[in-house]
Design a protein around this motif. Structure first.
Motif, PDB file in Angstrom:
ATOM      1  N   ALA A   4       2.451 -17.394  -7.296  1.00  0.00           N
ATOM      2  CA  ALA A   4       1.956 -15.872  -7.056  1.00  0.00           C
ATOM      3  C   ALA A   4       0.747 -15.792  -6.346  1.00  0.00           C
ATOM      4  CB  ALA A   4       2.139 -14.988  -8.326  1.00  0.00           C
ATOM      5  N   ARG A   6      -2.094 -12.469  -4.300  1.00  0.00           N
ATOM      6  CA  ARG A   6      -2.471 -11.156  -4.216  1.00  0.00           C
ATOM      7  C   ARG A   6      -3.415 -11.203  -3.206  1.00  0.00           C
ATOM      8  NH1 ARG A   6      -1.701  -6.608  -7.295  1.00  0.00           N
ATOM      9  NH2 ARG A   6      -3.292  -4.936  -6.893  1.00  0.00           N
ATOM     10  N   GLU A   8      -5.934  -8.132  -1.188  1.00  0.00           N
ATOM     11  CA  GLU A   8      -6.452  -6.788  -1.321  1.00  0.00           C
ATOM     12  C   GLU A   8      -7.523  -6.565  -0.214  1.00  0.00           C
ATOM     13  OE1 GLU A   8      -8.185  -6.463  -5.180  1.00  0.00           O
ATOM     14  OE2 GLU A   8      -6.116  -5.741  -5.951  1.00  0.00           O
ATOM     15  N   ASN A  47       1.310  -0.688  -0.658  1.00  0.00           N
ATOM     16  CA  ASN A  47       1.460  -1.830  -1.528  1.00  0.00           C
ATOM     17  C   ASN A  47       2.654  -2.577  -1.395  1.00  0.00           C
ATOM     18  OD1 ASN A  47       0.973  -3.367  -3.966  1.00  0.00           O
ATOM     19  ND2 ASN A  47       2.144  -1.969  -5.246  1.00  0.00           N
ATOM     20  N   ILE A  48       2.581  -3.688  -0.450  1.00  0.00           N
ATOM     21  CA  ILE A  48       3.836  -4.521  -0.234  1.00  0.00           C
ATOM     22  C   ILE A  48       3.757  -5.474  -1.002  1.00  0.00           C
ATOM     23  CG2 ILE A  48       4.428  -6.108   1.628  1.00  0.00           C
ATOM     24  CD1 ILE A  48       2.811  -4.444   3.510  1.00  0.00           C
ATOM     25  N   GLU A  49       5.149  -5.815  -1.646  1.00  0.00           N
ATOM     26  CA  GLU A  49       5.425  -6.679  -2.819  1.00  0.00           C
ATOM     27  C   GLU A  49       6.595  -7.463  -2.216  1.00  0.00           C
ATOM     28  OE1 GLU A  49       6.093  -4.633  -6.257  1.00  0.00           O
ATOM     29  OE2 GLU A  49       4.046  -3.937  -6.750  1.00  0.00           O
ATOM     30  N   GLY A  50       6.661  -8.649  -2.863  1.00  0.00           N
ATOM     31  CA  GLY A  50       8.026  -9.504  -2.479  1.00  0.00           C
ATOM     32  C   GLY A  50       7.848 -10.148  -1.340  1.00  0.00           C
ATOM     33  N   GLU A  52       7.564 -13.729   0.356  1.00  0.00           N
ATOM     34  CA  GLU A  52       7.717 -15.185   0.045  1.00  0.00           C
ATOM     35  C   GLU A  52       7.305 -16.021   1.000  1.00  0.00           C
ATOM     36  OE1 GLU A  52      11.882 -18.079  -1.087  1.00  0.00           O
ATOM     37  OE2 GLU A  52      11.961 -16.082   0.155  1.00  0.00           O
TER      38      GLU A  52
END
Length: 207
Positions: A4, A6, A8, A47-50, A52
């Protein structure tokens, strides 16, 4: 470690990049959609998630030798390999791969020793072939005029040798754009990269 990540504090129009040479970047996906070549216009509130990031070891290599117009080992030259898909031609593209030709040849140097053995002849001064073998680097350039580009994604590429004075930015990947590559395409050689193999191509510095 689950892989994972992250990021910012990013603002403006940005491309996602991955600093990895092994394994090689294959794609960046968001909700199943390939966004490798898609800029994100960020205002700082998203807030962009996922996302890959897909990396792969299924790559091939490109090696060869470069001569000048007199048939001698080329000095002060670059080789650049770029995919035949123009959508991948943008500054900083991970799919555009320049490499410095090995070493300046000593006084009186002749044609650099060929790399590999599979070389069907041709009448254009360019010979091509392939060396089956591991993709970690089966042959290392050691003679003046030789080059190597490791871990290319499989597919069809243009490859061309360019003299230093014609390279503009010195092949800074963040200054190599579609206009520059479009000009190079007119004098480039086509080569196919296959998984687990090393393609061999001999080039002359393009004029």
């Amino acid at each position: 470690d689950d892989g994972a990540f992250r990021v910012e504090g990013v603002l403006g129009a940005v491309f996602l990049q991955v600093a990895s040479t092994s394994p090689t970047l294959k794609a960046i996906r968001l909700a199943g959609r390939d966004v490798t070549l898609t800029p994100f216009d960020l205002l700082g509130t998203e807030n962009i998630e996922g996302i890959e990031v897909v990396l792969t070891y299924d790559t091939g290599n490109l090696v060869g030798a470069v001569t000048d117009s007199a048939g001698k080992a080329a000095a002060d030259a670059w080789v650049i390999a770029f995919p035949d898909d123009p959508s991948r031609w943008f500054p900083g593209s991970p799919f555009v791969r320049p490499a410095r030709v090995f070493g300046a040849p000593p006084m009186g140097a002749l044609v650099p020793s060929p790399i590999g053995s599979a070389r069907p002849g041709g009448g254009t001064g360019v010979s091509q072939g392939a060396i089956p073998g591991p993709v970690s680097g089966p042959v290392v350039p050691h003679a003046p005029g030789q080059f190597a580009i490791w871990r290319l994604l499989p597919g069809s590429y243009y490859v061309v040798a360019v003299a230093d004075e014609d390279s503009g930015s010195g092949m800074n990947p963040y200054q190599v754009d579609a206009e520059f590559l479009s000009r190079l395409r007119q004098r480039a050689t086509r080569v196919t990269i296959d998984v687990g193999e090393t393609a061999v191509v001999d080039l002359r510095v393009a004029k």
